[in-house]
Design a protein around this motif. Structure first.
Motif, PDB file in Angstrom:
ATOM      1  N   ARG A 232      77.588 -49.392  35.854  1.00 49.69           N
ATOM      2  CA  ARG A 232      77.150 -50.755  36.728  1.00 49.69           C
ATOM      3  C   ARG A 232      76.193 -51.186  35.925  1.00 49.69           C
ATOM      4  O   ARG A 232      76.301 -52.718  36.244  1.00 49.69           O
ATOM      5  CB  ARG A 232      76.625 -50.119  37.782  1.00 49.69           C
ATOM      6  CG  ARG A 232      76.435 -50.827  38.848  1.00 49.69           C
ATOM      7  CD  ARG A 232      75.743 -50.364  40.554  1.00 49.69           C
ATOM      8  NE  ARG A 232      75.003 -50.671  40.976  1.00 49.69           N
ATOM      9  CZ  ARG A 232      75.668 -51.886  42.393  1.00 49.69           C
ATOM     10  NH1 ARG A 232      76.648 -51.205  42.560  1.00 49.69           N
ATOM     11  NH2 ARG A 232      74.774 -52.308  42.827  1.00 49.69           N
ATOM     12  N   ASN A 233      75.576 -50.463  35.306  1.00 54.21           N
ATOM     13  CA  ASN A 233      74.232 -51.642  35.133  1.00 54.21           C
ATOM     14  C   ASN A 233      74.468 -52.553  32.840  1.00 54.21           C
ATOM     15  O   ASN A 233      73.703 -53.261  32.223  1.00 54.21           O
ATOM     16  CB  ASN A 233      72.947 -50.233  34.543  1.00 54.21           C
ATOM     17  CG  ASN A 233      71.741 -49.707  35.335  1.00 54.21           C
ATOM     18  OD1 ASN A 233      71.667 -50.582  36.087  1.00 54.21           O
ATOM     19  ND2 ASN A 233      72.776 -49.061  36.152  1.00 54.21           N
ATOM     20  N   ALA A 234      75.794 -51.510  33.168  1.00 54.43           N
ATOM     21  CA  ALA A 234      75.678 -52.486  31.814  1.00 54.43           C
ATOM     22  C   ALA A 234      76.954 -53.673  31.726  1.00 54.43           C
ATOM     23  O   ALA A 234      77.311 -54.643  31.342  1.00 54.43           O
ATOM     24  CB  ALA A 234      76.756 -51.287  30.980  1.00 54.43           C
ATOM     25  N   MET A 235      77.382 -53.977  33.028  1.00 52.84           N
ATOM     26  CA  MET A 235      77.586 -54.969  33.534  1.00 52.84           C
ATOM     27  C   MET A 235      77.485 -56.696  33.964  1.00 52.84           C
ATOM     28  O   MET A 235      78.368 -57.025  33.355  1.00 52.84           O
ATOM     29  CB  MET A 235      79.291 -54.476  35.253  1.00 52.84           C
ATOM     30  CG  MET A 235      79.742 -53.583  35.064  1.00 52.84           C
ATOM     31  SD  MET A 235      81.452 -54.147  33.875  1.00 52.84           S
ATOM     32  CE  MET A 235      81.272 -55.455  35.114  1.00 52.84           C
ATOM     33  N   VAL A 236      76.204 -56.310  33.979  1.00 47.85           N
ATOM     34  CA  VAL A 236      75.181 -57.054  33.778  1.00 47.85           C
ATOM     35  C   VAL A 236      75.625 -57.714  32.668  1.00 47.85           C
ATOM     36  O   VAL A 236      75.829 -59.454  32.483  1.00 47.85           O
ATOM     37  CB  VAL A 236      73.301 -57.675  33.858  1.00 47.85           C
ATOM     38  CG1 VAL A 236      73.226 -58.640  34.056  1.00 47.85           C
ATOM     39  CG2 VAL A 236      73.566 -56.878  35.109  1.00 47.85           C
ATOM     40  N   PRO A 237      74.718 -57.243  31.161  1.00 48.75           N
ATOM     41  CA  PRO A 237      75.122 -58.146  29.999  1.00 48.75           C
ATOM     42  C   PRO A 237      77.068 -58.058  29.516  1.00 48.75           C
ATOM     43  O   PRO A 237      77.019 -59.652  29.013  1.00 48.75           O
ATOM     44  CB  PRO A 237      75.004 -57.552  29.219  1.00 48.75           C
ATOM     45  CG  PRO A 237      74.504 -55.557  29.602  1.00 48.75           C
ATOM     46  CD  PRO A 237      74.822 -55.976  30.342  1.00 48.75           C
ATOM     47  N   ILE A 238      77.898 -57.633  29.873  1.00 47.48           N
ATOM     48  CA  ILE A 238      78.655 -57.768  30.280  1.00 47.48           C
ATOM     49  C   ILE A 238      79.492 -59.352  30.732  1.00 47.48           C
ATOM     50  O   ILE A 238      79.830 -60.382  30.015  1.00 47.48           O
ATOM     51  CB  ILE A 238      79.783 -56.550  30.534  1.00 47.48           C
ATOM     52  CG1 ILE A 238      79.778 -55.470  29.538  1.00 47.48           C
ATOM     53  CG2 ILE A 238      81.740 -57.374  30.404  1.00 47.48           C
ATOM     54  CD1 ILE A 238      80.337 -54.491  29.494  1.00 47.48           C
ATOM     55  N   VAL A 239      79.169 -59.137  31.435  1.00 40.44           N
ATOM     56  CA  VAL A 239      79.501 -60.255  32.832  1.00 40.44           C
ATOM     57  C   VAL A 239      78.547 -61.941  31.926  1.00 40.44           C
ATOM     58  O   VAL A 239      79.226 -62.813  32.516  1.00 40.44           O
ATOM     59  CB  VAL A 239      78.812 -59.972  34.115  1.00 40.44           C
ATOM     60  CG1 VAL A 239      78.828 -61.701  35.094  1.00 40.44           C
ATOM     61  CG2 VAL A 239      79.309 -59.510  35.393  1.00 40.44           C
ATOM     62  N   THR A 240      77.748 -61.407  32.033  1.00 41.51           N
ATOM     63  CA  THR A 240      76.579 -62.610  30.911  1.00 41.51           C
ATOM     64  C   THR A 240      77.438 -63.041  29.403  1.00 41.51           C
ATOM     65  O   THR A 240      77.231 -64.510  29.453  1.00 41.51           O
ATOM     66  CB  THR A 240      75.503 -62.331  30.339  1.00 41.51           C
ATOM     67  OG1 THR A 240      75.075 -61.319  31.050  1.00 41.51           O
ATOM     68  CG2 THR A 240      74.889 -63.088  29.670  1.00 41.51           C
TER      69      THR A 240
END
Length: 313
Positions: A232-240
């Motif tokens: 869940r927290n790793a999705m922020v840089p991935i979506v970036t």
């Protein structure tokens, strides 16, 4: 949130206006003369072009006016939803050309992006879950090699294998699902490698955080820690990463659409640039700019959906 979105839209309008003016000026200063091209298509030779007819045609198209005046007239037309008429394909409106090309480019881009995002992140998750294993090293090695090969090379490889040797798939066109496979694979292969590497790094970075250690100390199963906390927290840089990859995807479409004869926006942009079809050239740049900025805005808004702790200021 609403104020942020409005400010971003206003900023995007200014940027698009600047890009449009630059393309408009560069097109007019290029050595390609669309009027001469049209007259030569009627069977004339360069030495037999009637100067009076040439000047009359330029006047009808408004090309004899100063560049600034032409730009003001063009912007006024665009604000009224009129993108002009193609110079090369006489009688055909630019709006009809874009109406045919935009859906095709959108389909190709979305299918390529979905392939990159889903398969790449799945590989990255599996590699991170087996860090430093033989599977991890093998997958990352393949990803580095795949990401280092240009799309043009991948396209040629897929054409030789699946179209020429095996004769399973057609090379050109977009009318049938079989036509989609080679272009989407060509776009997706290098992006899959990039998402795999980026996703693995983001997951491993989150796995080292204190809140993950606390979750493990509470006795949570490793699968629950991975999906409920780490991913869940790793999705922020991935979506970036989706924003820049989409921009690269759109520019990469110039190669793919031309190679496979896909009648999208990039395909028309190449043809209009070669023949100096100013209205089509300007419209394609405008459409591509809006697509890229729209996706970047959507990604910024998604931050708050993925992680409510993020507030857009």
């Amino acid at each position: 949130m609403l104020g942020y979105v409005i400010r971003r839209i206003l900023y995007s309008v200014i940027v698009i206006f600047g890009v449009l003016f630059t393309v408009f000026a560069v097109a007019r200063l290029s050595p390609v003369d669309p009027v001469k091209y049209v007259l030569l298509q009627t069977g004339r030779t360069p030495g037999s072009i009637d100067p009076v007819q040439y000047a009359q045609m330029r006047h009808e198209l408004g090309l004899d006016k100063p560049i600034l005046v032409q730009f003001v007239v063009y912007v006024g037309q665009v604000l009224h939803g009129d993108f002009g008429t193609s110079i090369i394909e006489q009688g055909r409106s630019v709006g009809s050309i874009m109406g045919r090309g935009i859906p095709v480019s959108a389909e190709l881009a979305l299918m390529g992006l979905a392939l990159q995002f889903i398969v790449g992140n799945l590989i990255g998750i599996l590699a991170a879950a087996r860090q430093d294993s033989l599977f991890d090293r093998a997958v990352m090695s393949v990803a580095i090699v795949a990401g280092s090969v240009p799309q043009l090379v991948w396209g040629v490889v897929f054409i030789v294998i699946f179209a020429v040797q095996l004769r399973w798939l057609p090379i050109r066109g977009w009318s049938h699902p079989q036509n989609w496979i080679l272009p989407v694979l060509t776009i997706g292969i290098s992006g899959i490698a990039a998402y795999a590497r980026f996703g693995r790094a983001a997951i491993l970075e989150q796995a080292r955080q204190d809140f993950v250690r606390t979750a493990r100390a509470k006795g949570l199963k490793e699968r629950g820690v991975l999906f409920r906390h780490v991913l869940r927290n790793a999705m922020v840089p991935i979506v970036t990463f989706v924003g820049p990859s989409f921009a690269f995807l759109i520019t990469g479409n110039f190669v793919v659409e031309t190679m496979f004869g896909v009648p999208g926006v990039a395909y028309y942009a190449i043809n209009s640039s070669i023949h100096g079809d100013y209205p089509v050239m300007q419209a394609t740049v405008l459409v591509i700019s809006i697509m890229i900025m729209g996706v970047n805005l959507l990604i910024d808004v998604l931050y708050g959906v993925i992680d409510p702790r993020i507030r857009l200021q």
